[in-house]
Write a protein that holds these residues in place. Structure first.
Motif, short mmCIF file in Angstrom:
data_model
loop_
_atom_site.label_atom_id
_atom_site.label_comp_id
_atom_site.label_asym_id
_atom_site.label_seq_id
_atom_site.Cartn_x
_atom_site.Cartn_y
_atom_site.Cartn_z
N PRO A 19 2.45 -5.38 4.97
CA PRO A 19 2.23 -6.38 3.91
C PRO A 19 3.02 -6.08 2.65
CG PRO A 19 0.34 -4.93 4.08
CD PRO A 19 1.22 -4.62 5.26
N ILE A 20 3.22 -4.79 2.34
CA ILE A 20 4.00 -4.44 1.15
C ILE A 20 5.44 -4.88 1.31
CG2 ILE A 20 4.87 -2.50 -0.22
CD1 ILE A 20 2.26 -1.04 0.37
N ALA A 21 6.02 -4.62 2.50
CA ALA A 21 7.40 -5.04 2.76
C ALA A 21 7.52 -6.56 2.74
CB ALA A 21 7.84 -4.49 4.11
N SER A 22 6.53 -7.25 3.30
CA SER A 22 6.55 -8.70 3.34
C SER A 22 6.50 -9.30 1.93
CB SER A 22 5.37 -9.21 4.17
OG SER A 22 5.37 -10.62 4.21
N MET A 23 5.56 -8.82 1.12
CA MET A 23 5.41 -9.36 -0.23
C MET A 23 6.63 -9.03 -1.08
SD MET A 23 1.38 -8.87 -1.19
CE MET A 23 1.55 -9.90 -2.64
N THR A 24 7.18 -7.83 -0.91
CA THR A 24 8.38 -7.44 -1.67
C THR A 24 9.55 -8.35 -1.33
OG1 THR A 24 7.65 -5.13 -1.72
CG2 THR A 24 9.97 -5.56 -2.19
N LEU A 43 13.14 -15.33 8.79
CA LEU A 43 13.87 -14.08 9.00
C LEU A 43 13.00 -12.88 8.61
CD1 LEU A 43 16.65 -13.16 10.00
CD2 LEU A 43 17.39 -13.06 7.61
N ILE A 44 12.28 -13.02 7.50
CA ILE A 44 11.33 -11.98 7.07
C ILE A 44 10.22 -11.83 8.10
CG2 ILE A 44 9.61 -11.35 5.32
CD1 ILE A 44 11.39 -12.81 3.28
N ALA A 45 9.70 -12.99 8.57
CA ALA A 45 8.63 -12.96 9.56
C ALA A 45 9.09 -12.28 10.85
CB ALA A 45 8.16 -14.39 9.86
N LEU A 46 10.34 -12.50 11.22
CA LEU A 46 10.89 -11.86 12.42
C LEU A 46 10.93 -10.34 12.26
CD1 LEU A 46 12.22 -12.30 15.21
CD2 LEU A 46 14.43 -12.40 14.04
N PHE A 47 11.35 -9.89 11.09
CA PHE A 47 11.37 -8.45 10.79
C PHE A 47 9.97 -7.87 10.84
CE2 PHE A 47 10.77 -5.29 7.36
CZ PHE A 47 11.50 -4.25 7.90
N ILE A 48 9.00 -8.58 10.27
CA ILE A 48 7.61 -8.10 10.26
C ILE A 48 7.06 -8.04 11.68
CG2 ILE A 48 5.26 -8.62 9.49
CD1 ILE A 48 7.18 -7.58 7.30
N ASP A 49 7.40 -9.02 12.52
CA ASP A 49 6.92 -9.01 13.91
C ASP A 49 7.50 -7.85 14.70
OD1 ASP A 49 5.11 -11.12 13.99
OD2 ASP A 49 6.68 -12.61 14.21
N VAL A 50 8.74 -7.47 14.41
CA VAL A 50 9.33 -6.32 15.08
C VAL A 50 8.58 -5.04 14.70
CG1 VAL A 50 11.39 -4.86 15.25
CG2 VAL A 50 11.62 -7.34 15.31
N ILE A 51 8.25 -4.89 13.41
CA ILE A 51 7.47 -3.73 12.95
C ILE A 51 6.08 -3.76 13.59
CG2 ILE A 51 6.51 -2.52 10.96
CD1 ILE A 51 9.53 -2.42 11.09
N SER A 52 5.49 -4.96 13.67
CA SER A 52 4.15 -5.11 14.28
C SER A 52 4.18 -4.74 15.76
CB SER A 52 3.65 -6.54 14.11
OG SER A 52 3.50 -6.87 12.75
N VAL A 75 5.59 -10.31 20.83
CA VAL A 75 6.77 -10.66 21.63
C VAL A 75 6.97 -12.18 21.63
CG1 VAL A 75 7.69 -10.77 23.98
CG2 VAL A 75 6.76 -8.62 23.11
N VAL A 76 5.88 -12.93 21.83
CA VAL A 76 5.97 -14.40 21.80
C VAL A 76 6.38 -14.87 20.41
CG1 VAL A 76 4.71 -16.56 22.07
CG2 VAL A 76 4.31 -14.69 23.67
N ASN A 77 5.82 -14.25 19.37
CA ASN A 77 6.19 -14.59 17.99
C ASN A 77 7.69 -14.41 17.76
OD1 ASN A 77 3.87 -15.50 16.75
ND2 ASN A 77 3.17 -13.47 16.20
#
Length: 276
Positions: A19-24, A43-52, A75-77
């Motif tokens: 969440p910190i990376a996402s909000m930043t 693009l941010i959401a894609l990065f967050i999903d990879v971390i997730s 994976v679906v996300n």
């Protein structure tokens, strides 16, 4: 450190980082003088999903079912977001497909987190309670973030832009608090409260009160000696030892600690399996 403790520590740090990376990232986009669109947010959401995805891969050490649900969801996300990033850059509103997809994703996340902290309840009750509080905050925030904009865009409800912005801000803050609490719960869970034998890895966290002291000669579980154990000295009072045993079909029994002075200490640990 036990492998499960190490994985919980790393996953807890990732849960706080996400969440910190996402909000930043979103703050940097909003404060930029360059105009950005939904492409940048996805693009941010894609990065967050990879971390997730990495997060839930580590969660497999705690619960296989919870980890698999989280992995499938992410994976679906990633596939859906990649499709939108490469094919539909011009989309600026949330359509029905994305709405129902996000609802399904939120439900899968909720189920995965509930399973995770039910399992952690066997390891550390306080950490599990903090995690469940995080799940509640995360679920409320995520639900508001998905539902309110969609209901407003479909004119089911009418909310002014300033009010909508406030609601989205509140939902993001609730989700952020929830994810941070999830991370704190996972990190606190590395402090295993009771004696537990992890049957999937052959490791054990042994806590006991000793009336004597001395160097450990060996640890025995179902007739098998430990491969390793830390520390090698027992003090009078509360002790904590980490041990690893050869793989065995352990279904319950005592761990016997033999000391060099002829004394022995017997502990009956709880059994933990990450398969459910």
């Amino acid at each position: 450190m036990l492998r499960i403790s190490l994985y919980m520590l790393i996953s807890g740090i990732l849960a706080i980082f996400i969440p910190i990376a996402s909000m930043t990232s979103i703050y940097m986009i909003n404060s930029s003088s360059i105009k950005h669109d939904l492409y940048d947010i996805n693009l941010i959401a894609l990065f967050i999903d990879v971390i997730s995805l990495i997060f839930f891969s580590l969660i497999l050490s705690i619960t296989i079912i919870g980890g698999i649900i989280g992995i499938i969801d992410n994976v679906v996300n990633i596939i859906v977001l990649y499709y939108y990033l490469t094919s539909l850059h011009s989309i600026t509103t949330l359509n029905s497909f994305l709405f129902y997809f996000n609802i399904l994703s939120a439900i899968l996340d909720l189920v995965a987190f509930i399973i995770i902290f039910i399992k952690i309840l066997n390891i550390n009750k306080e950490a599990s309670i903090i995690g469940f509080i995080g799940v509640i905050f995360y679920s409320i925030g995520h639900s508001l973030f998905i539902l309110i904009p969609y209901l407003n865009s479909t004119h089911i409800i009418k909310i002014s832009f300033p009010e909508l912005s406030d609601i989205i801000g509140i939902s993001v803050n609730l989700g952020t608090i929830g994810e941070i609490l999830l991370g704190i719960g996972l990190i606190l869970a590395i402090n295993i409260a009771d004696s537990i034998f992890f049957k999937d890895t052959g490791e054990a966290k042994i806590r006991f009160i000793s009336q004597t002291q001395g160097y450990i000669r060996t640890l025995i579980l179902d007739g098998k000696q430990a491969i390793s154990y830390i520390p090698r000295y027992v003090n009078i009072g509360i002790n904590s030892i980490e041990a690893e045993f050869p793989r065995s079909e352990y279904k319950g029994g005592n761990i016997t600690i033999l000391l060099d002075n002829g004394f022995s200490i017997t502990i009956r640990p709880k059994i933990y399996s990450n398969k459910p």
